[in-house]
Motif scaffolding. Structure first.
Motif, mmCIF file in Angstrom:
data_model
loop_
_atom_site.group_PDB
_atom_site.id
_atom_site.type_symbol
_atom_site.label_atom_id
_atom_site.label_comp_id
_atom_site.label_asym_id
_atom_site.label_seq_id
_atom_site.Cartn_x
_atom_site.Cartn_y
_atom_site.Cartn_z
ATOM 1 N N LEU A 35 17.117 -1.725 -6.439
ATOM 2 C CA LEU A 35 17.422 -2.749 -7.044
ATOM 3 C C LEU A 35 16.656 -3.290 -7.984
ATOM 4 C CD1 LEU A 35 19.216 -5.597 -7.182
ATOM 5 C CD2 LEU A 35 17.973 -6.333 -5.102
ATOM 6 N N ASN A 36 16.399 -3.600 -8.993
ATOM 7 C CA ASN A 36 15.181 -3.964 -9.870
ATOM 8 C C ASN A 36 15.776 -5.002 -11.182
ATOM 9 O OD1 ASN A 36 12.766 -3.379 -10.212
ATOM 10 N ND2 ASN A 36 12.967 -2.620 -11.760
ATOM 11 N N PRO A 37 14.535 -5.805 -11.281
ATOM 12 C CA PRO A 37 15.014 -6.786 -12.677
ATOM 13 C C PRO A 37 14.820 -6.251 -13.239
ATOM 14 C CG PRO A 37 13.609 -7.870 -11.480
ATOM 15 C CD PRO A 37 13.383 -5.866 -10.626
ATOM 16 N N THR A 38 14.672 -4.695 -13.821
ATOM 17 C CA THR A 38 14.812 -4.162 -15.166
ATOM 18 C C THR A 38 14.409 -2.798 -14.953
ATOM 19 O OG1 THR A 38 12.100 -3.176 -14.912
ATOM 20 C CG2 THR A 38 12.577 -5.601 -16.325
ATOM 21 N N ASP A 39 15.115 -2.596 -15.771
ATOM 22 C CA ASP A 39 15.834 -0.904 -16.089
ATOM 23 C C ASP A 39 15.017 0.796 -15.579
ATOM 24 O OD1 ASP A 39 15.621 -0.790 -18.794
ATOM 25 O OD2 ASP A 39 17.526 -0.245 -19.181
ATOM 26 N N TYR A 40 13.384 -0.186 -16.086
ATOM 27 C CA TYR A 40 12.230 0.852 -15.818
ATOM 28 C C TYR A 40 11.141 0.752 -14.787
ATOM 29 C CZ TYR A 40 10.369 -2.931 -18.461
ATOM 30 O OH TYR A 40 9.994 -4.626 -19.030
ATOM 31 N N PHE A 41 10.916 2.210 -14.786
ATOM 32 C CA PHE A 41 9.702 1.968 -14.091
ATOM 33 C C PHE A 41 8.489 1.667 -15.072
ATOM 34 C CE2 PHE A 41 5.631 4.942 -12.995
ATOM 35 C CZ PHE A 41 4.861 4.126 -12.293
ATOM 36 N N LEU A 42 7.467 0.902 -14.553
ATOM 37 C CA LEU A 42 6.137 0.432 -15.781
ATOM 38 C C LEU A 42 5.042 1.032 -14.805
ATOM 39 C CD1 LEU A 42 5.101 -1.444 -18.514
ATOM 40 C CD2 LEU A 42 4.742 -3.325 -15.998
ATOM 41 N N TYR A 43 4.166 1.677 -15.796
ATOM 42 C CA TYR A 43 2.738 2.178 -15.552
ATOM 43 C C TYR A 43 1.534 1.306 -15.796
ATOM 44 C CZ TYR A 43 -0.254 5.776 -14.818
ATOM 45 O OH TYR A 43 -1.962 6.657 -14.698
ATOM 46 N N VAL A 44 2.067 0.597 -14.984
ATOM 47 C CA VAL A 44 0.451 -1.024 -15.396
ATOM 48 C C VAL A 44 -0.180 -0.529 -15.559
ATOM 49 C CG1 VAL A 44 -0.321 -3.172 -14.089
ATOM 50 C CG2 VAL A 44 1.939 -2.244 -13.587
ATOM 51 N N PRO A 45 -0.879 0.899 -15.219
ATOM 52 C CA PRO A 45 -2.441 0.617 -15.502
ATOM 53 C C PRO A 45 -3.204 1.088 -17.105
ATOM 54 C CG PRO A 45 -2.120 2.031 -13.650
ATOM 55 C CD PRO A 45 -0.706 1.195 -14.123
ATOM 56 N N LEU A 46 -2.187 1.364 -18.297
ATOM 57 C CA LEU A 46 -1.919 0.808 -19.517
ATOM 58 C C LEU A 46 -1.459 0.346 -19.653
ATOM 59 C CD1 LEU A 46 -0.927 4.906 -19.666
ATOM 60 C CD2 LEU A 46 -3.167 4.168 -19.367
ATOM 61 N N LEU A 47 -0.975 -1.026 -19.265
ATOM 62 C CA LEU A 47 -1.034 -2.218 -20.012
ATOM 63 C C LEU A 47 -2.159 -2.591 -21.134
ATOM 64 C CD1 LEU A 47 1.627 -4.762 -17.600
ATOM 65 C CD2 LEU A 47 1.737 -3.061 -19.522
ATOM 66 N N ALA A 377 -16.247 10.331 -18.930
ATOM 67 C CA ALA A 377 -15.583 10.254 -18.225
ATOM 68 C C ALA A 377 -14.150 9.541 -18.343
ATOM 69 C CB ALA A 377 -16.222 8.800 -17.528
ATOM 70 N N GLY A 378 -14.441 9.491 -20.291
ATOM 71 C CA GLY A 378 -12.839 9.143 -20.761
ATOM 72 C C GLY A 378 -11.633 10.113 -20.916
ATOM 73 N N ALA A 379 -13.029 11.477 -20.988
ATOM 74 C CA ALA A 379 -12.243 12.751 -20.874
ATOM 75 C C ALA A 379 -10.517 12.774 -19.728
ATOM 76 C CB ALA A 379 -12.178 13.798 -20.835
ATOM 77 N N VAL A 380 -11.985 12.272 -18.252
ATOM 78 C CA VAL A 380 -11.423 12.207 -16.857
ATOM 79 C C VAL A 380 -10.117 11.110 -16.911
ATOM 80 C CG1 VAL A 380 -11.131 11.964 -14.060
ATOM 81 C CG2 VAL A 380 -13.217 13.811 -15.418
ATOM 82 N N THR A 381 -10.132 10.415 -17.306
ATOM 83 C CA THR A 381 -9.148 9.188 -17.106
ATOM 84 C C THR A 381 -8.378 9.419 -17.749
ATOM 85 O OG1 THR A 381 -11.241 7.050 -17.130
ATOM 86 C CG2 THR A 381 -9.213 6.105 -17.422
ATOM 87 N N ARG A 382 -8.525 9.988 -19.480
ATOM 88 C CA ARG A 382 -6.926 10.316 -20.336
ATOM 89 C C ARG A 382 -6.268 11.136 -19.348
ATOM 90 N NH1 ARG A 382 -7.250 8.033 -25.795
ATOM 91 N NH2 ARG A 382 -8.063 6.339 -25.335
ATOM 92 N N GLY A 383 -7.250 12.168 -18.897
ATOM 93 C CA GLY A 383 -6.021 13.250 -17.872
ATOM 94 C C GLY A 383 -5.862 13.040 -16.637
ATOM 95 N N TYR A 384 -6.009 11.923 -15.963
ATOM 96 C CA TYR A 384 -5.097 11.657 -14.741
ATOM 97 C C TYR A 384 -4.288 10.527 -14.697
ATOM 98 C CZ TYR A 384 -4.420 8.476 -10.813
ATOM 99 O OH TYR A 384 -4.600 7.510 -10.049
ATOM 100 N N HIS A 385 -4.203 9.441 -15.766
ATOM 101 C CA HIS A 385 -3.666 9.040 -16.614
ATOM 102 C C HIS A 385 -1.816 9.998 -16.929
ATOM 103 C CE1 HIS A 385 -4.889 4.999 -15.631
ATOM 104 N NE2 HIS A 385 -6.181 5.745 -17.071
ATOM 105 N N ALA A 387 -1.468 12.706 -16.078
ATOM 106 C CA ALA A 387 -1.418 13.344 -14.665
ATOM 107 C C ALA A 387 -0.250 12.607 -13.739
ATOM 108 C CB ALA A 387 -2.372 14.376 -13.717
ATOM 109 N N ALA A 388 -0.506 11.462 -13.963
ATOM 110 C CA ALA A 388 0.017 9.985 -12.859
ATOM 111 C C ALA A 388 1.269 10.082 -13.532
ATOM 112 C CB ALA A 388 -1.193 9.340 -13.008
ATOM 113 N N MET A 389 1.258 10.328 -14.919
ATOM 114 C CA MET A 389 2.346 9.312 -15.037
ATOM 115 C C MET A 389 3.683 9.942 -15.001
ATOM 116 S SD MET A 389 1.430 7.453 -18.910
ATOM 117 C CE MET A 389 3.416 6.274 -18.848
ATOM 118 N N PRO A 390 5.172 9.228 -14.256
ATOM 119 C CA PRO A 390 6.273 10.177 -13.766
ATOM 120 C C PRO A 390 6.856 10.517 -15.388
ATOM 121 C CG PRO A 390 7.097 7.989 -13.679
ATOM 122 C CD PRO A 390 5.610 8.322 -13.638
#
Length: 631
Positions: A35-47, A377-385, A387-390
């Motif tokens: 049960l969810n208000p929207t039909d998507y999962f939101l990856y908040v860190p990239l907002l 740090a920029g490369a690690v940060t974007r690589g982490y995102h 990898a974490a995004m489904p």
């Protein structure tokens, strides 16, 4: 034997991970409903990158139906949970209700904006928890820069180009960092007349930026922000928000049209209605993420107070990393409780590090405890995102590549208005629409629109323009439901109808609004006195004869008619076109051949009209300074 029924409330980091894990573990041996208000999962860190125009909105959303094929998706929000009857009542996006029965219930409703009792914040600030808020901020910032470039008055230009962000956690720091780059790019192409530069101010009562992170990373982020031109002020916050700016705790008044509220989050108010033991707004659970005494009830994510086994006596913070891990452990324990999996396991964690994207090639990160800054740090940060995004990894990477070689498109789409994203809401993921159904209004007075009710076009889309009054003053006038106004912590004050029906912002002279059609048929009997360009239909109780009907003349001059005598003390108008005497004035019967009157809604929450913003609602939650997580 029938399959067990599992219901998951919420598709944030915890709920989405729980649904995906359960789907894989049960392999069709259980009915799983999400049960969810929207039909998507939101990856908040990239907002913040959506607000700054780096990523398109759909890049940070992952379709639930596409990625959870064995899970039944139900669009709606939970209103009421009957723990003894094991049923859950919800309201759909079009106002229709429904009931779900369950054998196991997983509460992962997430969090909402934390609103402190500061005068004017509920009326003039906007949060940053959902996609509608990010889209609104992108349009709003773009509009303010464009209006500033066209402004003749240097004072107005400076106010429109000043952006205040409250909260120097993960979200606030990234919003300020990306926002400064976004506005600087705009003024390079279209310089401001007075040679001004956009000014971003980052406030927090904490002694340093990113207080949750290691001191080295905090210092790195602070240095990058200051080099970029962000005015970082620690130990300072907002004392009061007004239509023209904010009063800081040090006494300074900053003129601005933008106040972004990133002070933290609080658990979704749904869990408060259960009457179960709580810990600072969160539902107490054991290390297995199960509610004590309720073997069928599990909770995870921001709504759950999960014991931190690595730090006895404390609870895991409200962050995306913990919520993601909670979801996996909760799913395994739910399956085990139904005999569909292995043994139950307690939740344990080990921090892998943190990343903060500061825009461009700049970032601050400490993967596995190694402090990094700059390009690494920029490369690690974007690589982490990535990898974490489904999902959407290729699209996100493509947008990053295009942003590196092409200029950003700074345009206003006008998809989200100021009143659609109130700060005082239990559903930041859903934008409010005129005439739409209320959201969990029966279950909690916290839900629903706040007091940002004036159209963006009047004040350049600031949500803080003239006529929006300080807390404790008159509410935005001429809007339905403006009989109550938020003041500080949300106390509602009734105003007389004469004060509420003046139809233009406080202090603005008559005749300054553009002409419009006269108001026809006030909603629910409310005096329609706010239509631009016209006088109120004064034939309502307490007024004069109706002067704003089609034709523009009083009722006394209608063709072949006599004076409208059904005003207080008079007789019915006998020859009005198209019907018999108007008998629906005070003391009379309804006029025949006229549209049936709309039933009057409750005084404290009238429904919105077709082209105006919803009115404010009451708010009763006490301030909570404990939920400082910023996922």
């Amino acid at each position: 034997m029938s399959r067990p029924r599992i219901v998951i409330v919420g598709a944030g980091f915890a709920g989405y991970r729980a649904a995906r894990t359960l789907s894989r573990q049960t392999r069709g041996r259980a009915h799983i409903t999400l049960l969810n208000p929207t039909d998507y999962f939101l990856y908040v860190p990239l907002l913040p990158q959506v607000a700054a125009g780096v990523l398109e909105p759909r890049r940070v959303t992952v379709s639930l139906s596409d990625t959870l094929p064995d899970v039944r998706l139900v669009l709606g929000e939970a209103d009421r949970i009957d723990l003894d009857g094991r049923t859950l009542h919800y309201t759909g996006p079009e106002g229709d209700g429904g009931t779900l029965s369950y054998d196991r219930l997983v509460l992962a409703a997430g969090s909402v904006n934390k609103l402190l009792p500061i005068p004017g914040v509920a009326e003039h600030a906007h949060g940053f928890r959902g996609l509608p808020e990010a889209l609104y901020l992108r349009d709003h910032v773009t509009r303010q820069v464009e209006l500033a470039a066209a402004a003749e008055d240097p004072k107005t230009c400076a106010a429109r180009c000043t952006f205040v962000v409250v909260g120097a956690g993960y979200t606030g720091t990234e919003v300020a960092a990306h926002g400064q780059m976004f506005t600087d790019a705009q003024v390079r192409k279209h310089p401001l007349r007075q040679g001004l530069r956009p000014r971003w101010i980052l406030l927090d009562v904490a002694p340093r930026v990113l207080p949750e992170m290691d001191g080295k990373l905090s210092a790195t982020a602070d240095r990058v922000l200051r080099q970029r031109g962000v005015d970082v002020r620690m130990g300072t916050s907002v004392k009061e928000a007004t239509p023209d700016g904010v009063v800081l705790t040090d006494g300074e008044f900053v003129e601005t049209r933008t106040l972004v509220w990133c002070v933290g989050v609080r658990p979704d108010p749904l869990v408060e209605s259960l009457g179960l033991p709580m810990e600072k707004g969160r539902l107490l659970v054991d290390p297995n993420l199960q509610v004590p005494g309720r073997p069928e009830l599990f909770a995870c994510g921001d709504v759950a107070a999960v014991p931190d086994l690595e730090k006895p006596g404390s609870y895991t913070p409200m962050t995306a990393q913990h919520a993601w891990r909670h979801g996996k452990v909760a799913a395994g324990n739910v399956a085990a409780s139904l005999g569909l999996g292995g043994e139950r396991k307690p939740y344990r964690h080990r921090d892998l590090g943190f990343v903060v994207d500061l825009g461009g090639a700049k970032a601050a990160a400490n993967p596995l405890g190694v402090a990094l800054s700059g390009v690494p740090a920029g490369a690690v940060t974007r690589g982490y995102h990535l990898a974490a995004m489904p999902g959407n990894r290729v699209r996100v990477a493509a947008d990053w590549l295009l942003d590196a070689v092409l200029p950003r498109q700074a345009v206003q789409l006008g998809l989200v208005r100021s009143w659609s994203v109130p700060l005082d809401t239990s559903s930041p993921e859903v934008a409010r629409v005129p005439g739409g159904p209320g959201t969990r209004q029966e279950a909690s007075a916290r839900s629903g629109p706040g007091a940002a009710v004036e159209a963006d076009t009047h004040d350049g889309g600031t949500g803080t323009g003239p006529g929006k009054g300080r807390a404790g003053d008159e509410p935005a006038k001429g809007q339905p439901g403006s009989g109550v106004t938020l003041s500080g912590s949300g106390a509602a004050e009734r105003r007389s109808e004469r004060e509420l029906a003046k139809g233009r912002p406080s202090g603005e002279p008559a005749g300054t609004w553009p002409a419009d059609e006269p108001a026809k048929g006030p909603l629910g009997g409310t005096q329609a006195r706010s239509r631009p360009g016209g006088e109120p239909p004064e034939g309502q109780p307490g007024g004069e004869p109706a002067r704003n009907q089609p034709g523009g003349e009083p009722a006394r001059n209608q063709p072949g008619g006599e004076p409208a005598r059904n005003q207080p003390g008079g007789e019915p108008a006998r020859n009005q076109p198209g019907g018999e005497p108007a008998k629906n004035q005070p003391g009379g019967e309804p006029a025949k051949n006229q549209p049936a009157p709309v039933p009057r809604p409750p005084d404290d929450q009238p429904p919105p009209g077709p082209d105006i913003a919803p009115g404010p609602v009451k708010r009763s939650d006490p301030p909570d300074d404990s939920a400082k997580g910023d996922s």
